[in-house]
Design a protein around this motif. Structure first.
Motif, PDB file in Angstrom:
ATOM      1  N   VAL A 175     -31.945  47.256  -8.920  1.00  0.00           N
ATOM      2  CA  VAL A 175     -31.055  46.689  -9.937  1.00  0.00           C
ATOM      3  C   VAL A 175     -30.806  45.225  -9.601  1.00  0.00           C
ATOM      4  CG1 VAL A 175     -28.799  46.814 -11.050  1.00  0.00           C
ATOM      5  CG2 VAL A 175     -29.908  48.907 -10.255  1.00  0.00           C
ATOM      6  N   TYR A 176     -31.195  44.343 -10.522  1.00  0.00           N
ATOM      7  CA  TYR A 176     -30.910  42.917 -10.388  1.00  0.00           C
ATOM      8  C   TYR A 176     -29.614  42.650 -11.155  1.00  0.00           C
ATOM      9  CZ  TYR A 176     -35.686  42.518  -8.737  1.00  0.00           C
ATOM     10  OH  TYR A 176     -36.839  42.660  -8.021  1.00  0.00           O
ATOM     11  N   TRP A 177     -28.650  42.022 -10.506  1.00  0.00           N
ATOM     12  CA  TRP A 177     -27.338  41.815 -11.087  1.00  0.00           C
ATOM     13  C   TRP A 177     -26.788  40.467 -10.651  1.00  0.00           C
ATOM     14  CZ3 TRP A 177     -22.604  41.442  -8.384  1.00  0.00           C
ATOM     15  CH2 TRP A 177     -22.726  41.543  -6.990  1.00  0.00           C
ATOM     16  N   ARG A 178     -25.640  40.094 -11.223  1.00  0.00           N
ATOM     17  CA  ARG A 178     -24.907  38.909 -10.783  1.00  0.00           C
ATOM     18  C   ARG A 178     -23.421  39.180 -10.952  1.00  0.00           C
ATOM     19  NH1 ARG A 178     -22.831  36.451 -15.058  1.00  0.00           N
ATOM     20  NH2 ARG A 178     -23.897  36.623 -17.031  1.00  0.00           N
ATOM     21  N   PRO A 179     -22.597  38.619 -10.087  1.00  0.00           N
ATOM     22  CA  PRO A 179     -21.152  38.799 -10.199  1.00  0.00           C
ATOM     23  C   PRO A 179     -20.617  38.209 -11.501  1.00  0.00           C
ATOM     24  CG  PRO A 179     -21.737  37.972  -8.034  1.00  0.00           C
ATOM     25  CD  PRO A 179     -22.979  37.901  -8.875  1.00  0.00           C
ATOM     26  N   GLY A 180     -19.622  38.871 -12.058  1.00  0.00           N
ATOM     27  CA  GLY A 180     -19.009  38.405 -13.292  1.00  0.00           C
ATOM     28  C   GLY A 180     -19.676  38.930 -14.544  1.00  0.00           C
ATOM     29  N   CYS A 181     -20.800  39.589 -14.424  1.00  0.00           N
ATOM     30  CA  CYS A 181     -21.520  40.137 -15.575  1.00  0.00           C
ATOM     31  C   CYS A 181     -20.857  41.447 -16.003  1.00  0.00           C
ATOM     32  CB  CYS A 181     -22.982  40.369 -15.214  1.00  0.00           C
ATOM     33  SG  CYS A 181     -23.891  41.330 -16.441  1.00  0.00           S
ATOM     34  N   THR A 182     -20.347  41.486 -17.218  1.00  0.00           N
ATOM     35  CA  THR A 182     -19.654  42.694 -17.677  1.00  0.00           C
ATOM     36  C   THR A 182     -20.606  43.872 -17.833  1.00  0.00           C
ATOM     37  OG1 THR A 182     -19.862  41.957 -19.962  1.00  0.00           O
ATOM     38  CG2 THR A 182     -17.823  41.424 -18.831  1.00  0.00           C
ATOM     39  N   TYR A 183     -21.840  43.610 -18.197  1.00  0.00           N
ATOM     40  CA  TYR A 183     -22.807  44.708 -18.345  1.00  0.00           C
ATOM     41  C   TYR A 183     -23.187  45.273 -16.979  1.00  0.00           C
ATOM     42  CZ  TYR A 183     -23.048  42.917 -23.058  1.00  0.00           C
ATOM     43  OH  TYR A 183     -22.711  42.496 -24.313  1.00  0.00           O
ATOM     44  N   CYS A 184     -23.269  44.405 -15.979  1.00  0.00           N
ATOM     45  CA  CYS A 184     -23.536  44.871 -14.611  1.00  0.00           C
ATOM     46  C   CYS A 184     -22.366  45.716 -14.116  1.00  0.00           C
ATOM     47  CB  CYS A 184     -23.750  43.688 -13.669  1.00  0.00           C
ATOM     48  SG  CYS A 184     -25.161  42.658 -14.083  1.00  0.00           S
ATOM     49  N   LEU A 185     -21.169  45.269 -14.406  1.00  0.00           N
ATOM     50  CA  LEU A 185     -19.982  46.014 -14.004  1.00  0.00           C
ATOM     51  C   LEU A 185     -19.936  47.371 -14.701  1.00  0.00           C
ATOM     52  CD1 LEU A 185     -17.364  46.050 -12.401  1.00  0.00           C
ATOM     53  CD2 LEU A 185     -16.254  44.970 -14.352  1.00  0.00           C
ATOM     54  N   ARG A 186     -20.261  47.386 -15.974  1.00  0.00           N
ATOM     55  CA  ARG A 186     -20.296  48.654 -16.718  1.00  0.00           C
ATOM     56  C   ARG A 186     -21.290  49.620 -16.086  1.00  0.00           C
ATOM     57  NH1 ARG A 186     -23.301  49.729 -22.338  1.00  0.00           N
ATOM     58  NH2 ARG A 186     -24.959  49.346 -20.886  1.00  0.00           N
ATOM     59  N   LEU A 187     -22.483  49.126 -15.766  1.00  0.00           N
ATOM     60  CA  LEU A 187     -23.489  49.968 -15.125  1.00  0.00           C
ATOM     61  C   LEU A 187     -22.987  50.472 -13.783  1.00  0.00           C
ATOM     62  CD1 LEU A 187     -26.378  51.143 -14.994  1.00  0.00           C
ATOM     63  CD2 LEU A 187     -27.083  48.985 -13.951  1.00  0.00           C
ATOM     64  N   ARG A 188     -22.415  49.576 -12.992  1.00  0.00           N
ATOM     65  CA  ARG A 188     -21.931  49.951 -11.657  1.00  0.00           C
ATOM     66  C   ARG A 188     -20.841  51.013 -11.744  1.00  0.00           C
ATOM     67  NH1 ARG A 188     -20.226  52.237  -8.161  1.00  0.00           N
ATOM     68  NH2 ARG A 188     -19.343  51.499  -6.233  1.00  0.00           N
TER      69      ARG A 188
END
Length: 141
Positions: free
Chosen positions: A71-84
């Motif tokens: 999983v490629y992500w970045r801090p502050g990304c709402t979609y990344c947070l949703r997935l997490r």
């Protein structure tokens, strides 16, 4: 200080400023409410919510060995947070790459998304999936 910590620190400073007035007046109710209103988003936006990130090369190597998605992500990304958050404890089973800390990870995301750094990008068996449904990722783990 890295970009990942700017938003959480700003939220903490704003929370401290908003809490100070009511706290000095002895109004503990509003002070606690302001603290919660600012502390919760600061915690959620911080990189601490995500599992420990590794480099893109290491993630690819581990994924090839155990078959788990990257999983490629970045801090502050709402979609990344949703997935997490929707993955819950299963998130620790995936290989997480912070594209703000790893230039090779950012390059991999740009290559998969026509030059854009669109995250989350989940790579399963060398096939990228941009912003996949968390239920689908949960089934993979």
């Amino acid at each position: 200080m890295t970009r990942a910590w700017i938003l959480p620190i700003v939220l903490l400073l704003c929370g401290a400023a908003a809490t100070t007035g009511p706290a000095l007046r002895g109004d503990t109710g509003p002070a606690v409410a302001y603290a919660v209103v600012f502390l919760v988003p600061a915690g959620v936006c911080s990189p601490l919510v995500f599992p420990r990130s590794i480099g893109a090369e290491e993630a690819r190597r581990r994924s090839a060995a155990d078959g788990r998605p990257v999983v490629y992500w970045r801090p502050g990304c709402t979609y990344c947070l949703r997935l997490r958050l929707r993955l819950g404890r299963r998130a620790r089973r995936l290989h997480w790459v912070n594209i703000w800390r790893d230039p090779a990870g950012a390059a991999a995301v740009r290559a998969a998304n026509a030059g854009n750094e669109t995250v989350p990008t989940v790579v399963v068996t060398n096939r990228p999936h941009t912003n996949p449904d968390p239920r689908w990722v949960r089934e993979l783990v």
